[in-house]
Design a protein around this motif. Structure first.
Motif, PDB file in Angstrom:
ATOM      1  N   ASP A   1      40.164  41.575 -11.051  1.00  0.00           N
ATOM      2  CA  ASP A   1      38.989  41.760 -10.202  1.00  0.00           C
ATOM      3  C   ASP A   1      37.983  40.665 -10.526  1.00  0.00           C
ATOM      4  O   ASP A   1      37.587  40.496 -11.694  1.00  0.00           O
ATOM      5  CB  ASP A   1      38.386  43.152 -10.466  1.00  0.00           C
ATOM      6  N   ALA A   2      37.586  39.920  -9.522  1.00  0.00           N
ATOM      7  CA  ALA A   2      36.591  38.859  -9.711  1.00  0.00           C
ATOM      8  C   ALA A   2      35.642  38.851  -8.521  1.00  0.00           C
ATOM      9  O   ALA A   2      36.045  39.138  -7.386  1.00  0.00           O
ATOM     10  CB  ALA A   2      37.259  37.495  -9.851  1.00  0.00           C
ATOM     11  N   GLY A   3      34.378  38.532  -8.779  1.00  0.00           N
ATOM     12  CA  GLY A   3      33.396  38.535  -7.702  1.00  0.00           C
ATOM     13  C   GLY A   3      32.236  37.599  -7.960  1.00  0.00           C
ATOM     14  O   GLY A   3      32.124  36.981  -9.025  1.00  0.00           O
ATOM     15  N   LEU A   4      31.368  37.512  -6.973  1.00  0.00           N
ATOM     16  CA  LEU A   4      30.124  36.748  -7.066  1.00  0.00           C
ATOM     17  C   LEU A   4      28.965  37.736  -7.105  1.00  0.00           C
ATOM     18  O   LEU A   4      28.885  38.641  -6.272  1.00  0.00           O
ATOM     19  CB  LEU A   4      29.972  35.806  -5.875  1.00  0.00           C
ATOM     20  N   LEU A   5      28.069  37.543  -8.064  1.00  0.00           N
ATOM     21  CA  LEU A   5      26.940  38.456  -8.256  1.00  0.00           C
ATOM     22  C   LEU A   5      25.615  37.728  -8.072  1.00  0.00           C
ATOM     23  O   LEU A   5      25.416  36.637  -8.618  1.00  0.00           O
ATOM     24  CB  LEU A   5      26.991  39.062  -9.661  1.00  0.00           C
ATOM     25  N   TYR A   6      24.726  38.349  -7.304  1.00  0.00           N
ATOM     26  CA  TYR A   6      23.339  37.886  -7.210  1.00  0.00           C
ATOM     27  C   TYR A   6      22.423  39.042  -7.585  1.00  0.00           C
ATOM     28  O   TYR A   6      22.614  40.176  -7.106  1.00  0.00           O
ATOM     29  CB  TYR A   6      22.992  37.418  -5.791  1.00  0.00           C
ATOM     30  N   THR A   7      21.460  38.784  -8.446  1.00  0.00           N
ATOM     31  CA  THR A   7      20.405  39.759  -8.733  1.00  0.00           C
ATOM     32  C   THR A   7      19.059  39.069  -8.669  1.00  0.00           C
ATOM     33  O   THR A   7      18.910  37.902  -9.054  1.00  0.00           O
ATOM     34  CB  THR A   7      20.574  40.405 -10.122  1.00  0.00           C
ATOM     35  N   SER A   8      18.062  39.799  -8.172  1.00  0.00           N
ATOM     36  CA  SER A   8      16.722  39.230  -8.011  1.00  0.00           C
ATOM     37  C   SER A   8      15.982  39.098  -9.331  1.00  0.00           C
ATOM     38  O   SER A   8      15.004  38.368  -9.433  1.00  0.00           O
ATOM     39  CB  SER A   8      15.900  40.097  -7.055  1.00  0.00           C
ATOM     40  N   LYS A   9      16.456  39.821 -10.367  1.00  0.00           N
ATOM     41  CA  LYS A   9      15.891  39.715 -11.703  1.00  0.00           C
ATOM     42  C   LYS A   9      17.019  39.719 -12.724  1.00  0.00           C
ATOM     43  O   LYS A   9      18.102  40.263 -12.475  1.00  0.00           O
ATOM     44  CB  LYS A   9      14.953  40.894 -12.004  1.00  0.00           C
ATOM     45  N   THR A  10      16.742  39.152 -13.879  1.00  0.00           N
ATOM     46  CA  THR A  10      17.659  39.201 -15.007  1.00  0.00           C
ATOM     47  C   THR A  10      16.862  39.574 -16.243  1.00  0.00           C
ATOM     48  O   THR A  10      15.835  38.960 -16.537  1.00  0.00           O
ATOM     49  CB  THR A  10      18.356  37.842 -15.235  1.00  0.00           C
TER      50      THR A  10
ATOM     51  N   ALA B   1      15.888  44.861 -15.876  1.00  0.00           N
ATOM     52  CA  ALA B   1      14.503  44.450 -16.097  1.00  0.00           C
ATOM     53  C   ALA B   1      13.543  45.542 -15.621  1.00  0.00           C
ATOM     54  O   ALA B   1      13.934  46.467 -14.907  1.00  0.00           O
ATOM     55  CB  ALA B   1      14.226  43.144 -15.367  1.00  0.00           C
ATOM     56  N   LYS B   2      12.300  45.424 -16.030  1.00  0.00           N
ATOM     57  CA  LYS B   2      11.271  46.356 -15.569  1.00  0.00           C
ATOM     58  C   LYS B   2      11.012  46.162 -14.081  1.00  0.00           C
ATOM     59  O   LYS B   2      11.221  45.085 -13.526  1.00  0.00           O
ATOM     60  CB  LYS B   2       9.978  46.138 -16.353  1.00  0.00           C
ATOM     61  N   GLY B   3      10.537  47.216 -13.420  1.00  0.00           N
ATOM     62  CA  GLY B   3      10.254  47.145 -11.990  1.00  0.00           C
ATOM     63  C   GLY B   3      11.518  47.240 -11.173  1.00  0.00           C
ATOM     64  O   GLY B   3      12.529  47.796 -11.598  1.00  0.00           O
ATOM     65  N   ALA B   4      11.484  46.671  -9.961  1.00  0.00           N
ATOM     66  CA  ALA B   4      12.599  46.781  -9.018  1.00  0.00           C
ATOM     67  C   ALA B   4      13.486  45.541  -9.073  1.00  0.00           C
ATOM     68  O   ALA B   4      12.994  44.409  -9.119  1.00  0.00           O
ATOM     69  CB  ALA B   4      12.081  46.987  -7.606  1.00  0.00           C
ATOM     70  N   THR B   5      14.794  45.762  -9.055  1.00  0.00           N
ATOM     71  CA  THR B   5      15.784  44.693  -9.016  1.00  0.00           C
ATOM     72  C   THR B   5      16.780  44.981  -7.903  1.00  0.00           C
ATOM     73  O   THR B   5      17.280  46.103  -7.777  1.00  0.00           O
ATOM     74  CB  THR B   5      16.547  44.578 -10.351  1.00  0.00           C
ATOM     75  N   VAL B   6      17.067  43.960  -7.104  1.00  0.00           N
ATOM     76  CA  VAL B   6      18.046  44.064  -6.022  1.00  0.00           C
ATOM     77  C   VAL B   6      19.264  43.229  -6.392  1.00  0.00           C
ATOM     78  O   VAL B   6      19.134  42.118  -6.926  1.00  0.00           O
ATOM     79  CB  VAL B   6      17.458  43.581  -4.681  1.00  0.00           C
TER      80      VAL B   6
END
Length: 357
Positions: free
Chosen positions: A35-44, A342-347
């Protein structure tokens, strides 16, 4: 979808002349998942203080299912009894190393057991009844992204998932009831309680309805040494329900993770899985976490996923999730590369391909 598709090699033991032993048939199956994929997150998150280190975009291993390979075997020894074994290694598709395990070569499962009319007894490294119960009632099937597995590992790392020195018993199913019990020995001379772990579960299944409950109690210490912590001192308990109507399955569960010196978290979850066509599966869920000792610590995570099956063995998937953390809670989105949160909201968004063999 089941993911233990395998190549079977049949081996027949021929009884020697005059031995009086009947020939026993056995088989060994090689299986695995990549299983392999591409990940995007608005925070790290920073590992040290949960501060936002910025956006990330990366290739990740095991976006949906843990990448792994293994061997499983069975030998019919007669009298309604079978000897079984399983060796399973977690791997990283991203770098070819070990992953999704306790850090050892066969760090997911390594056990041998006896299956009879009276139940199944296994000995070795294995999953706990608590882990198996929670997997049964998770609306997203314990996906590596945006599921109950994320909150599970975020609370206790590998403890109660990968149980070394374990001895377990699974009862036959009677009138829809099935029980499991596991005791893992710490192995410390002169101190039987160091590293000792036990877990119990009870499941009732009747047609489309399932309800289960489980508990876990583990001590720190013992002789078990693994790269991923698997002997945190913690107590866990859960109750969950699943009901299938048509092509839709609804699931809800409650679990408490009481970790010594850390959080005492209640996690409430619910969601749906919808088989739209044989090729398309949609699912989604919500997980609300609250620290019983400090209510200012709480989080909510929601995730949606879609899978398109090119064949029984190969599918594309996409997953979208959001998590919002308050206080000291640091719920993430993905077991690999996005824990802690992370603190707050992450998408986050995860796109990938999964192949089983």
């Amino acid at each position: 979808m089941k993911n233990f598709f395998g190549m079977k090699v049949a081996i027949f033991a021929v009884g020697m002349a005059g031995s009086g032993l009947a020939g026993a048939q056995s088989s060994v199956t090689l299986y695995g998942v990549l299983d392999a994929g591409l990940l995007y997150t608005s925070k790290t998150s920073s590992q040290s203080n949960a501060q936002n280190m910025g956006r990330q975009f990366s290739l990740v291993s095991s976006g949906s299912s843990p990448s792994r390979f293994g061997l499983t075997g069975v030998e019919d020894v007669g009298g309604g009894m079978k000897v079984e074994f399983r060796l399973e290694s977690g791997i990283s598709v991203a770098n070819g190393g070990l992953g999704n395990s306790n850090g050892n070569l066969f760090g997911r499962q390594a056990w041998v057991g006896l299956d009879s009319h009276y139940g199944v007894v296994t000995a070795g490294l294995q999953f706990s009844p608590l882990f198996l119960a929670l997997r049964d009632t998770d609306p997203r099937g314990f996906s590596q992204f945006g599921s109950g597995l994320v909150t599970y590992i975020g609370n206790v790392a590998g403890t109660s998932i990968f149980n070394s020195n374990g001895i377990s018993y699974t009862s036959p199913k009677v009138a829809g009831l099935e029980g499991r019990a596991m005791l893992a020995l710490g192995g410390a001379p002169g101190n039987f309680q160091a590293g000792r772990q036990y877990s119990l579960s009870l499941k009732y299944e009747n047609g489309n309805f399932l309800i289960n409950s489980a508990l876990y109690d583990g001590n720190s210490g013992g002789t078990v040494q693994t790269a991923i912590p698997t002997t945190l001192a913690f107590e866990g308990r859960t109750i969950g329900v699943s009901y299938k109507f048509g092509n839709i399955t609804a699931k809800t569960a409650f679990v408490n993770y009481k970790v010594a010196g850390s959080f005492n978290n209640n996690v409430y979850s619910g969601g749906l899985d919808f088989i739209v066509t044989p090729q398309v599966d949609l699912n989604g869920g919500v997980w609300v976490t609250s620290d019983r000792d400090h209510t200012a610590n709480h989080s909510i995570m929601g995730a949606l996923g879609a899978q398109y099956f090119l064949s029984k063995r190969t599918n594309f998937y996409t997953q979208v999730g959001v998590v919002e953390n308050h206080g000291a809670l640091n719920t993430g989105l993905l077991v690999n590369s996005a824990l802690p949160g992370a603190k707050g909201a992450t998408v986050g968004v995860d796109l990938g391909i999964r192949h089983s063999f």
